[in-house]
Motif scaffolding. Sequence first.
Motif, PDB file in Angstrom:
ATOM      1  N   VAL A  60      15.852  20.200  -1.101  1.00 22.10           N
ATOM      2  CA  VAL A  60      16.647  20.949  -1.979  1.00 22.10           C
ATOM      3  C   VAL A  60      16.267  21.510  -3.257  1.00 22.10           C
ATOM      4  N   GLN A  61      16.727  22.830  -3.477  1.00 19.80           N
ATOM      5  CA  GLN A  61      16.101  23.556  -4.627  1.00 19.80           C
ATOM      6  C   GLN A  61      17.820  24.111  -5.339  1.00 19.80           C
ATOM      7  N   PRO A  62      18.641  23.555  -5.844  1.00 17.69           N
ATOM      8  CA  PRO A  62      20.020  23.804  -6.185  1.00 17.69           C
ATOM      9  C   PRO A  62      19.953  25.161  -7.341  1.00 17.69           C
ATOM     10  N   THR A  63      18.772  25.347  -8.002  1.00 19.16           N
ATOM     11  CA  THR A  63      18.880  26.496  -8.900  1.00 19.16           C
ATOM     12  C   THR A  63      17.302  27.183  -8.640  1.00 19.16           C
ATOM     13  N   LYS A  64      17.028  28.279  -9.143  1.00 19.80           N
ATOM     14  CA  LYS A  64      16.030  29.080  -9.169  1.00 19.80           C
ATOM     15  C   LYS A  64      14.801  28.345  -9.928  1.00 19.80           C
ATOM     16  N   ARG A  65      15.096  27.285 -10.650  1.00 19.50           N
ATOM     17  CA  ARG A  65      13.905  26.663 -11.375  1.00 19.50           C
ATOM     18  C   ARG A  65      13.324  25.557 -10.345  1.00 19.50           C
ATOM     19  N   PRO A  66      11.839  25.882 -10.277  1.00 16.32           N
ATOM     20  CA  PRO A  66      11.173  24.950  -9.562  1.00 16.32           C
ATOM     21  C   PRO A  66      11.304  23.467  -9.702  1.00 16.32           C
ATOM     22  N   GLU A  67      11.247  23.124 -11.151  1.00 13.39           N
ATOM     23  CA  GLU A  67      11.403  21.924 -11.388  1.00 13.39           C
ATOM     24  C   GLU A  67      12.835  20.874 -10.942  1.00 13.39           C
ATOM     25  N   GLY A  68      13.699  21.755 -10.569  1.00 13.82           N
ATOM     26  CA  GLY A  68      14.834  21.216  -9.969  1.00 13.82           C
ATOM     27  C   GLY A  68      14.865  20.726  -8.325  1.00 13.82           C
ATOM     28  N   ARG A  69      13.560  20.765  -7.847  1.00 15.16           N
ATOM     29  CA  ARG A  69      13.415  20.598  -6.449  1.00 15.16           C
ATOM     30  C   ARG A  69      13.466  19.088  -6.282  1.00 15.16           C
ATOM     31  N   THR A  70      14.167  18.883  -5.214  1.00 16.74           N
ATOM     32  CA  THR A  70      14.204  17.242  -4.577  1.00 16.74           C
ATOM     33  C   THR A  70      14.241  17.047  -3.241  1.00 16.74           C
ATOM     34  N   TYR A  71      14.062  15.872  -2.891  1.00 20.57           N
ATOM     35  CA  TYR A  71      14.394  15.844  -1.416  1.00 20.57           C
ATOM     36  C   TYR A  71      15.212  14.546  -1.119  1.00 20.57           C
ATOM     37  N   ALA A  72      15.621  14.411   0.150  1.00 21.54           N
ATOM     38  CA  ALA A  72      16.314  13.106   0.660  1.00 21.54           C
ATOM     39  C   ALA A  72      15.563  12.877   1.801  1.00 21.54           C
ATOM     40  N   ASP A  73      15.397  11.454   2.345  1.00 22.63           N
ATOM     41  CA  ASP A  73      14.830  11.256   3.669  1.00 22.63           C
ATOM     42  C   ASP A  73      15.885  10.445   4.119  1.00 22.63           C
ATOM     43  N   TYR A  74      16.228  10.773   5.494  1.00 25.89           N
ATOM     44  CA  TYR A  74      17.160  10.243   6.292  1.00 25.89           C
ATOM     45  C   TYR A  74      16.690   9.828   7.548  1.00 25.89           C
ATOM     46  N   GLU A  75      17.400   8.912   8.269  1.00 27.68           N
ATOM     47  CA  GLU A  75      16.867   8.210   9.491  1.00 27.68           C
ATOM     48  C   GLU A  75      17.105   9.113  10.675  1.00 27.68           C
ATOM     49  N   SER A  76      18.104  10.227  10.582  1.00 25.80           N
ATOM     50  CA  SER A  76      18.463  11.117  11.786  1.00 25.80           C
ATOM     51  C   SER A  76      19.040  12.451  11.283  1.00 25.80           C
ATOM     52  N   VAL A  77      18.919  13.280  12.051  1.00 23.79           N
ATOM     53  CA  VAL A  77      19.440  14.722  11.815  1.00 23.79           C
ATOM     54  C   VAL A  77      21.166  14.517  11.451  1.00 23.79           C
ATOM     55  N   ASN A  78      21.861  13.654  12.194  1.00 22.67           N
ATOM     56  CA  ASN A  78      23.207  13.116  11.914  1.00 22.67           C
ATOM     57  C   ASN A  78      23.609  13.005  10.475  1.00 22.67           C
ATOM     58  N   GLU A  79      22.650  11.921  10.139  1.00 22.70           N
ATOM     59  CA  GLU A  79      22.688  11.184   8.697  1.00 22.70           C
ATOM     60  C   GLU A  79      22.324  12.346   7.657  1.00 22.70           C
ATOM     61  N   CYS A  80      21.498  13.325   8.054  1.00 23.01           N
ATOM     62  CA  CYS A  80      20.924  14.354   7.182  1.00 23.01           C
ATOM     63  C   CYS A  80      22.199  15.396   6.937  1.00 23.01           C
ATOM     64  N   MET A  81      22.762  15.785   8.044  1.00 21.53           N
ATOM     65  CA  MET A  81      23.960  16.590   7.977  1.00 21.53           C
ATOM     66  C   MET A  81      24.829  16.009   7.192  1.00 21.53           C
ATOM     67  N   GLU A  82      25.391  14.764   7.064  1.00 22.10           N
ATOM     68  CA  GLU A  82      26.230  14.117   6.402  1.00 22.10           C
ATOM     69  C   GLU A  82      25.926  14.402   4.978  1.00 22.10           C
ATOM     70  N   GLY A  83      24.617  14.059   4.593  1.00 18.68           N
ATOM     71  CA  GLY A  83      24.120  14.341   3.415  1.00 18.68           C
ATOM     72  C   GLY A  83      24.374  15.705   2.925  1.00 18.68           C
ATOM     73  N   VAL A  84      23.981  16.680   3.586  1.00 25.55           N
ATOM     74  CA  VAL A  84      24.458  18.259   3.241  1.00 25.55           C
ATOM     75  C   VAL A  84      25.730  18.333   2.981  1.00 25.55           C
ATOM     76  N   CYS A  85      26.784  17.832   4.026  1.00 28.25           N
ATOM     77  CA  CYS A  85      28.183  18.153   3.463  1.00 28.25           C
ATOM     78  C   CYS A  85      28.680  17.561   2.380  1.00 28.25           C
ATOM     79  N   LYS A  86      28.277  16.103   2.125  1.00 29.34           N
ATOM     80  CA  LYS A  86      28.380  15.345   0.803  1.00 29.34           C
ATOM     81  C   LYS A  86      27.971  16.229  -0.365  1.00 29.34           C
ATOM     82  N   MET A  87      26.577  16.898  -0.470  1.00 29.52           N
ATOM     83  CA  MET A  87      26.211  17.331  -1.268  1.00 29.52           C
ATOM     84  C   MET A  87      27.160  18.838  -1.739  1.00 29.52           C
TER      85      MET A  87
END
Length: 105
Positions: A30-57
């Motif tokens: 995820v890079q929520p702004t144009k600033r590179p230092e704002g980049r981050t990541y999240a590690d999920y056990e499954s695609v479904n869990e990741c999709m829940e994370g996307v919805c939550k964000m």
Amino acid sequence: CVSVRELGASSLGDESFPVFGAMSHTILLVQPTKRPEGRTYADYESVNECMEGVCKMYEEHLKRMNPNSPSITYDMSVTYQPYNKDWIKEKIYVLLRQQAQQAGK
């Protein structure tokens, strides 16, 4: 900008990086702004869990943008990379359909 990468035995298993068992997880970049230092990541056990994370964000973002709204609604017109919008929409649709079926039991 959001990037989703599903990692499993087929994408990691080779002689230089052996995979033991049925390891699989999904990394959300995820890079929520144009600033590179704002980049981050999240590690999920499954695609479904990741999709829940996307919805939550996204829902948290909408709540911050609309603090006085008692409820938030949105449609699926958001684009993500490297998987295209249709892939993300289908995964979220399947996830929400499963959750609705479980809630109806």
